[in-house]
Design an enzyme around this catalytic site. Structure first.
Site, short mmCIF file in Angstrom:
data_model
loop_
_atom_site.label_atom_id
_atom_site.label_comp_id
_atom_site.label_asym_id
_atom_site.label_seq_id
_atom_site.Cartn_x
_atom_site.Cartn_y
_atom_site.Cartn_z
N VAL A 278 53.13 45.98 12.86
CA VAL A 278 51.72 45.79 12.55
C VAL A 278 50.92 45.53 10.89
CG1 VAL A 278 49.30 45.25 14.08
CG2 VAL A 278 51.64 45.16 15.05
N ALA A 279 50.92 47.48 10.67
CA ALA A 279 50.04 47.57 9.68
C ALA A 279 51.16 46.84 8.63
CB ALA A 279 49.78 48.87 9.85
N ASP A 325 42.88 9.03 -20.94
CA ASP A 325 42.58 7.61 -21.56
C ASP A 325 41.36 8.13 -22.19
OD1 ASP A 325 44.14 6.38 -20.25
OD2 ASP A 325 42.75 6.22 -17.78
#
Length: 883
Positions: A278-279, A325
Site C-alpha cells: 500500500v505504501a 491573427d
C-alpha cells in the site's frame, strides 16, 4: 405549437415589443419563473458515493481483511490504527475529488457562451443562461442558437441542424412560413433550435422555449450519464502507477517468501508485506495530478486563458511556433478611420470632431453604414459586432451623418453575406420606395466588379487611370500600417437575388483604418523568442500593412520573410513545406491557407499553436496542436473547435499561457518524482533489512502512517509551487519526453536509495547506542523499539526535507526562496508536528510501538534527515558549475 401559429399570435402570447424587446425587469421576472437557460447537468456523486469509491481497491480489501485477522489475534490497537488510516486516506481522497470537481465546474461557468439579444431597444451580449422566453435573439453567421425560437425575419438565413436532425446540409429558413402542427423537426423552416449553428445570413427570432423545454433539452433528459475521459497525462500516470504497483507487489511477495524461508512470524510479515504494498504504490498520483491540473487551469482562467481541454496544458509546454491573427490579437482591436480616399483626393479624418465633407464623401460614409451589421452607442461608447464595422459607423458620426434618422428611413430587403472567398458583403436597401445595393470589401475585389466610379459628384466610367489611382492610394495607406476597405453602390429597380447584387457597381472610394499594436506584445514576442518559440503573423491585410506592423512588433525585420496567400498557392506543396519555416508573416490569406500553413509547419516536426475567430477558422484550429479561439470577437464555432479561449484576445496571453502551462507540467513532474522517490526509499529500507536477516525496521502501522503523511500534503504542495520566472529561458519540451528525462529518473533512483540507506543506518544506530547489533538473536524489546523509532523518524524527516530539494532541478532552495511556497512549508511543519505528537503522547507511542528518543537519538534523526537535502543541494552546485 409555435411553428403552426401566425407570428402575430406568437408575439401576442409572449408579449414582447419586437422593436424594443423585453425590459430588464421583465427579463428578471421571467428568469425567476422559467429558470436559467441551461440543460440539466448530470447529477454529481454524493460525498458518501465518493467515499465508497475510495475504498474500492483490492489492496484496501486486503487491508480490511488484515483488520479482521488482527482483531482475532487480539492486536486491537493495530486494528484500530489500520482502520483509521484506511478511513483517513479515503476522506483525503474525497476532499481532493471534490476540490477538483469544484474547480472544473467554476471553469465551465467562466467559459459559458454568449448570445446577442435586443432588450429595451438596445442590442447587447449576455450569458446564454440568462435568456428567457420572449427575448428577441439576434442571429448572425458563426453563432450558435441559444434557445428554441420563432423567426421574425431571416434574410438568406441558413442553419446547420445536424446535432438535432442528423441532416448535414444546412437548412434554409423562412420566417414567413406557416406550417402544419405535425410537421417533423427538420422541416420547421420558420424556427431555430438551441445548439444549432447559423452558417449563413442573419436574422432575428422570438425565444419560445429555454433550458430543458427546448428540443435539445428533451433529448438531454433521456440521455444517460457520460464517463469523463482521462487526459493523456492521466493515462500515462495511471500506466506508470500500475507498472510500479506490480513491481512493488512483486517485491512484497518476495519479502514474504524470504520471511517464510527465514522462519519469521507469518502473521506479522503478512501485515508488513500488505502495508508495504500500500505504501509503495503511488495510488495518490491520479488524484494529485487532477487537483494540480484543475487548480492550475483555474489560475490560467483568471489570467484570461480558458483551457477547454486538459491535454492542452501538457501540449503547451511543447509549443515552438505561435501563429497569430493580427487584428485584435497583436493589435488593440480599436479600429478608427483616420483617412478616406475618393477621386477628389485623400482626406484625413479628425476623430470625435465634425469634419467637413463633400456629397461624395457623405455618400461613401452612408454606404459603409448601410452595409453593416454592427451597432454603436455614441453616448455610452459601446458597440456590438466587428470592430472594423464599428469604426465605419464612427466615420459616419465624424462626417455629420445622423445614423438614427438613416436607420428610420431605410430598410434592408436582402443581403449577400460576407465570405472569405469573395471578401465582400452586400446589402439591398429600400429608401422611400427606391432600392440601392451597397457593397463593401477588399478594394482589389471591388475593382474587378465595378464598371463606374464617382468623380466631382458625377458617375463616370471606371478607367484604367482611375483604377491605378485607387491602387496607389491603397498601397500608400498600407505602407502607413492602415487597413483599407472599399465601398461601392448601384441603384436597382426592385428586390434582386443576392447573387445579382455584385455586378456593374459604382465605386465610391476607400477608408484607411488604424489598429495600433498592443504595447505589451513586443515584449511577449521577445520573451517567446528567448523560450525557443517563433511568432508568426497571419492576416488578411495587405502585404505592406502586415509587414509594417510585424516590423514594429519585432516579429520580422526582413521583407523576404513576408509572403501572401496567392504566393503560397503558386508554390508546389513540397516546395512550400520546405520553405515554410523561413516565413514570419503571411498576408492576404484565407482560412483555407491557414490549414495549409499548419500542415506544412507540422510536417517539419513543429508543435503549432494557431489563433482564429471565424467560422472558417475551425479547420485550422482543429489541425493545430493548440487551437486558440478569440473570446471577444470569436464565433461560437471557433470556440467549439479550440483547445483554449483568450478572454482578452491578446497575443501576450498566449505567451503567458505557454509559460503557465510549462510551470503546471513541471509542478506535476515534481509531485510525481517526490512520490516515487519516497516510495522507493521505503521499499529499499524494508527489502534490504529483511533480506539480510534483520528485524523489519518499520511495522505495518508505521508504514501506513508514512504513506498517509507523505503521499498527500507535501505532494500536493509541490504541485502548487510558484511559477519559475526562468521557465521561458528554456527550450520547448519534446512532446514525447518522459517524466524521467534530463536525469530526473536517475535522481529519483539515487534519492530513493539514499533515503532507504539512511533509514537502514538509523535502524542500525538504534541497536548500536544500546550496545547491540541487528544481527543479534536476543535483543530487548526496548532496543528494537528504539531502533524502529529512529528509523521511523529518520524516514519521515528525510522525505519531508527532501521535498524542498525537488522544487527546482538546478536552483538552490535559497534561489527559489525557502519560504516562497508557504503550502510546502506548512506541509513540512504539520508533518513534523504530527510526528512529535505520535512520539510524545503516551497513547500514540503505545499504538505505534514507539518510544521517546534520547538526546543522541534526536541528534541522529536531525542529522540523517537533512542529509538528502544537503547532498542534493551540493549536486546542484556541481550542475550549475558545469553549465
Amino acid at each position: 405549437m409555435w411553428y403552426s401559429k401566425p407570428i402575430e399570435e406568437v408575439i401576442a402570447e409572449l408579449s414582447p415589443d419586437p422593436a424594443r424587446g423585453l425590459s430588464e425587469e421583465e427579463a428578471k421576472a421571467r428568469l425567476q419563473k422559467y429558470g436559467p437557460n441551461t440543460l440539466k447537468e448530470k447529477k454529481r456523486k454524493s460525498v458518501f458515493q465518493l467515499f465508497i469509491e475510495q475504498l474500492q481497491d483490492w489492496l484496501i480489501y486486503v487491508l480490511l481483511v488484515a483488520v479482521v485477522i488482527t482483531l482475532f489475534m487480539g492486536e486491537y490497537i493495530d486494528s484500530i490504527i489500520i482502520m483509521a488510516v484506511v478511513i483517513l486516506n479515503a476522506v483525503l481522497g474525497v476532499v481532493q475529488e471534490v476540490k477538483a470537481g469544484n474547480a472544473i465546474e467554476a471553469l465551465q461557468k467562466i467559459s459559458s457562451p454568449k448570445a446577442l439579444v435586443r432588450r429595451e431597444g438596445i442590442v447587447k451580449e449576455i450569458d446564454t443562461e440568462n435568456i428567457v422566453p420572449g427575448d428577441i435573439l439576434i442571429l448572425d453567421t458563426g453563432r450558435y442558437v441559444a434557445a428554441d425560437a420563432r423567426l421574425l425575419d431571416a434574410p438568406n438565413l441558413q442553419v446547420e441542424e445536424s446535432s438535432l436532425t442528423g441532416e448535414s446540409v444546412p437548412t434554409a429558413k423562412d420566417a414567413t412560413a406557416l406550417l402544419e402542427s405535425q410537421i417533423p423537426l427538420g422541416d420547421r423552416s420558420n424556427s431555430v433550435f438551441m445548439s444549432t449553428l447559423v452558417t449563413y445570413g442573419r436574422g432575428t427570432a422570438l425565444v419560445v422555449a429555454t433550458g430543458m423545454q427546448t428540443e435539445v433539452g428533451k433529448i438531454a433528459s433521456i440521455i444517460g450519464e457520460e464517463v469523463e475521459p482521462k487526459t493523456p497525462l492521466e493515462e500515462r500516470l495511471d500506466h506508470l502507477g500500475k507498472m510500479l504497483g506490480k513491481l512493488a507487489i512483486g517485491i512484497c511477495v518476495l519479502i514474504f517468501v524470504v520471511a517464510l524461508l527465514q522462519g519469521r512470524d507469518l502473521a506479522e510479515m503478512f501485515l508488513i508485506s500488505v502495508s508495504l504494498a500500500v505504501a509503495s504504490i503511488p495510488e495518490g498520483l491520479a488524484a494529485i495530478v487532477a487537483i494540480v491540473l484543475s487548480i492550475g487551469v483555474t489560475s490560467m482562467s483568471k489570467r484570461n486563458a480558458i483551457i477547454r481541454r486538459l491535454p492542452a496544458v501538457e501540449t503547451l509546454g511543447s509549443v515552438n511556433i505561435v501563429c497569430s491573427d493580427k487584428t485584435g490579437t497583436l493589435t488593440q482591436n480599436k479600429m478608427k478611420v483616420v483617412k478616406y480616399f475618393n477621386l477628389d483626393g485623400e482626406v484625413t479624418v479628425e476623430h470625435g470632431e465634425q469634419n467637413t465633407a463633400s456629397a461624395d464623401a457623405t455618400l461613401l460614409a452612408k454606404a459603409f453604414i448601410l452595409c453593416s451589421d454592427a451597432t454603436y452607442d455614441t453616448d455610452k461608447e459601446e458597440g456590438t459586432g466587428d470592430p472594423t464595422e464599428i469604426a465605419l459607423l464612427m466615420l459616419g458620426d465624424d462626417l455629420g451623418l445622423d445614423r438614427e434618422a438613416l436607420s428610420a428611413t431605410s430598410k434592408r430587403q436582402n443581403e449577400y453575406a460576407f465570405d472569405s472567398e469573395r471578401k465582400l458583403m452586400s446589402t439591398l436597401i429600400e429608401e422611400d420606395g427606391h432600392y440601392t445595393v451597397y457593397t463593401k470589401g477588399a478594394i482589389d475585389n471591388l475593382l474587378t466588379i465595378c464598371t463606374h466610379t464617382r468623380e466631382k459628384g458625377q458617375v463616370v466610367p471606371l478607367t484604367e487611370e482611375h483604377r491605378q489611382r485607387y491602387v496607389n492610394a491603397t498601397e500608400s495607406m498600407s505602407g502607413q500600417a492602415l487597413r483599407t476597405l472599399g465601398v461601392a453602390y448601384r441603384p436597382v429597380d426592385a428586390v434582386i437575388a443576392p447573387q445579382e447584387m455584385e455586378k456593374d457597381l459604382i465605386l465610391l472610394g476607400l477608408a484607411g483604418m488604424i489598429d495600433p499594436p498592443r504595447e505589451e506584445v513586443k515584449a511577449s514576442v521577445d520573451k517567446a523568442r528567448n523560450a525557443g518559440i517563433t511568432s508568426i503573423m497571419i492576416t488578411g491585410d495587405h502585404k505592406n500593412t502586415a509587414y509594417a506592423i510585424a516590423r514594429e512588433l519585432g516579429i520580422t525585420d526582413n521583407p523576404g520573410q513576408v509572403t501572401t496567400g496567392q504566393e503560397v498557392d503558386e508554390l508546389p506543396k513540397e516546395v512550400f513545406r520546405d520553405r515554410v519555416n523561413n516565413f514570419r508573416v503571411f498576408a492576404r490569406v484565407s482560412p483555407e491557407h491557414k490549414v495549409k500553413i499548419v500542415h506544412a509547419l507540422k510536417s517539419n516536426g513543429n508543435i503549432v499553436s494557431m489563433t482564429g475567430d471565424g467560422v472558417n477558422d475551425a479547420p485550422s484550429l482543429q489541425a493545430a496542436d493548440i487551437g486558440v479561439a478569440m473570446g471577444i470577437t470569436g464565433t461560437d464555432v471557433a470556440k467549439g473547435a479550440s483547445d483554449m479561449i483568450l478572454t482578452d484576445d491578446n497575443f501576450a496571453t498566449i505567451v503567458s499561457a505557454i509559460e503557465q502551462g510549462r510551470n503546471i507540467y513541471n509542478n506535476i513532474r515534481k509531485a510525481v518524482l517526490f512520490l516515487l522517490t519516497c516510495n522507493l526509499g521505503e521499499v529499499v529500507a524494508m527489502f534490504i533489512t529483511l533480506f539480510i536477516g534483520w528485524e523489519a525496521p518499520l511495522i505495518a502501522t508505521q508504514l501506513l502512517w508514512i504513506n498517509l503523511l507523505t503521499d498527500t500534503l507535501p505532494a500536493i504542495a509541490l504541485g502548487m509551487d510558484p511559477s519559475d520566472p526562468d521557465v521561458m529561458k528554456q527550450q520547448p519540451r519534446a512532446p514525447d519526453e518522459s517524466f524521467f528525462a534530463g536525469g530526473a529518473g536517475m535522481r529519483a533512483i539515487g534519492g530513493g536509495l539514499l533515503i532507504g540507506g539512511l533509514t537502514i543506518f538509523g535502524f542500525w544506530y538504534g541497536y548500536y547506542e544500546h550496545g547491540f547489533s541487528p544481527f543479534d538473536d536476543a535483543v530487548p524489546v526496548e532496543t528494537l523499539e528504539n531502533a524502529r523509532t529512529i528509523a521511523f523518524m529518520t524516514l519521515v524527516a528525510c522525505q519531508l526535507y527532501y521535498s524542498l530539494a525537488l522544487r527546482h532541478p538546478t536552483k538552490s532552495i535559497f534561489q527559489v526562496g525557502v519560504f516562497s511556497n508557504r503550502f510546502l512549508i506548512g506541509a513540512i511543519v504539520l508533518g513534523l508536528l504530527l510526528q512529535l505528537v505520535i512520539i510524545g503522547v503516551p497513547v500514540m507511542q503505545q499504538a505505534f510501538n514507539l518510544q521517546m528518543l534520547d538526546f543522541r537519538g534526536w541528534v541522529t534523526v536531525i542529522i540523517l534527515g537533512v542529509v538528502p537535502l544537503v547532498l542534493n543541494e551540493l549536486f546542484k552546485v556541481y550542475l550549475r558549475a558545469r553549465e
